[in-house]
Design a protein around this motif. Structure first.
Motif, short mmCIF file in Angstrom:
data_model
loop_
_atom_site.label_atom_id
_atom_site.label_comp_id
_atom_site.label_asym_id
_atom_site.label_seq_id
_atom_site.Cartn_x
_atom_site.Cartn_y
_atom_site.Cartn_z
N ALA A 42 0.84 -1.20 0.00
CA ALA A 42 0.00 0.00 0.00
C ALA A 42 0.87 1.26 0.00
N ASP A 43 1.95 1.25 0.77
CA ASP A 43 2.87 2.39 0.80
C ASP A 43 3.55 2.58 -0.56
N ARG A 44 3.96 1.48 -1.17
CA ARG A 44 4.63 1.55 -2.48
C ARG A 44 3.67 2.07 -3.54
N LEU A 45 2.41 1.65 -3.47
CA LEU A 45 1.40 2.11 -4.42
C LEU A 45 1.18 3.62 -4.26
N ALA A 46 1.11 4.12 -3.04
CA ALA A 46 0.95 5.55 -2.79
C ALA A 46 2.16 6.33 -3.31
N GLN A 47 3.35 5.80 -3.09
CA GLN A 47 4.56 6.45 -3.59
C GLN A 47 4.55 6.49 -5.12
N ASN A 48 4.09 5.43 -5.75
CA ASN A 48 4.02 5.38 -7.20
C ASN A 48 3.06 6.43 -7.74
N ARG A 49 1.96 6.65 -7.03
CA ARG A 49 1.00 7.66 -7.47
C ARG A 49 1.66 9.04 -7.49
N VAL A 50 2.54 9.33 -6.55
CA VAL A 50 3.27 10.60 -6.53
C VAL A 50 4.32 10.63 -7.64
N GLU A 51 5.08 9.56 -7.76
CA GLU A 51 6.16 9.51 -8.76
C GLU A 51 5.64 9.55 -10.19
N HIS A 52 4.47 9.01 -10.42
CA HIS A 52 3.89 8.95 -11.76
C HIS A 52 2.57 9.72 -11.78
N SER A 53 2.62 10.95 -11.31
CA SER A 53 1.40 11.76 -11.20
C SER A 53 0.80 12.11 -12.56
N TYR A 54 1.57 11.96 -13.63
CA TYR A 54 1.04 12.21 -14.97
C TYR A 54 -0.07 11.23 -15.32
N TYR A 55 -0.04 10.05 -14.72
CA TYR A 55 -1.07 9.04 -14.97
C TYR A 55 -2.09 9.14 -13.85
N THR A 56 -3.29 9.58 -14.18
CA THR A 56 -4.32 9.79 -13.15
C THR A 56 -5.31 8.63 -13.07
N GLY A 57 -5.14 7.64 -13.92
CA GLY A 57 -6.07 6.52 -13.94
C GLY A 57 -5.81 5.51 -12.83
N PRO A 58 -6.63 4.47 -12.80
CA PRO A 58 -6.48 3.44 -11.77
C PRO A 58 -5.20 2.62 -11.99
N ARG A 59 -4.70 2.08 -10.92
CA ARG A 59 -3.51 1.24 -10.98
C ARG A 59 -3.62 0.12 -9.96
N ARG A 60 -2.79 -0.88 -10.13
CA ARG A 60 -2.79 -2.05 -9.24
C ARG A 60 -1.36 -2.44 -8.95
N ILE A 61 -1.13 -2.79 -7.68
CA ILE A 61 0.16 -3.37 -7.32
C ILE A 61 -0.05 -4.85 -7.07
N ALA A 62 0.81 -5.64 -7.65
CA ALA A 62 0.87 -7.07 -7.36
C ALA A 62 2.16 -7.27 -6.57
N TYR A 63 2.12 -8.09 -5.54
CA TYR A 63 3.31 -8.34 -4.73
C TYR A 63 3.33 -9.80 -4.31
N TRP A 64 4.54 -10.32 -4.17
CA TRP A 64 4.69 -11.73 -3.86
C TRP A 64 6.08 -11.98 -3.27
N PRO A 65 6.23 -13.05 -2.48
CA PRO A 65 7.56 -13.39 -1.97
C PRO A 65 8.51 -13.66 -3.14
N HIS A 66 9.74 -13.20 -3.00
CA HIS A 66 10.69 -13.30 -4.11
C HIS A 66 12.01 -13.88 -3.60
N GLU A 67 12.50 -14.86 -4.28
CA GLU A 67 13.78 -15.48 -3.93
C GLU A 67 14.91 -14.59 -4.45
N PRO A 68 15.78 -14.08 -3.56
CA PRO A 68 16.87 -13.21 -4.01
C PRO A 68 17.68 -13.87 -5.13
N GLY A 69 18.04 -13.06 -6.11
CA GLY A 69 18.87 -13.54 -7.21
C GLY A 69 18.11 -14.12 -8.38
#
Length: 85
Positions: A42-69
């Motif tokens: 949720a925090d990353r999605l909010a940050q993305n909205r600020v960083e990409h403010s040119y896009y005012t439409g809806p967005r979705r974040i997908a997140y999942w456990p990730h094995e380093p490397g």
């Protein structure tokens, strides 16, 4: 400390581009022990909205456990969690 991958993409139904062409951000982050992955997302999605403010439409974040490397996929895997915003 667990590592999570994320992928943020626009979800405007009028956008007829393929899913992997709608991606605005992707990456990985190591979460501090005890941090809730949904709070991170949720925090990353909010940050993305600020960083990409040119896009005012809806967005979705997908997140999942990730094995380093391991490489990041172009689209979210089936086991990914999602938050719309």
């Amino acid at each position: 400390m667990p590592q999570y991958a994320y992928l943020i993409a626009g979800t405007d139904p009028a956008d007829d581009r393929d899913e992997d062409r709608r991606v605005m951000s992707r990456g990985t982050q190591t979460l501090p022990d005890g941090q809730d992955p949904a709070t991170f997302a949720a925090d990353r999605l909010a940050q993305n909205r600020v960083e990409h403010s040119y896009y005012t439409g809806p967005r979705r974040i997908a997140y999942w456990p990730h094995e380093p490397g391991t490489p990041l996929p172009r689209t979210a895997p089936a086991n990914a969690q999602h938050i719309d915003g």
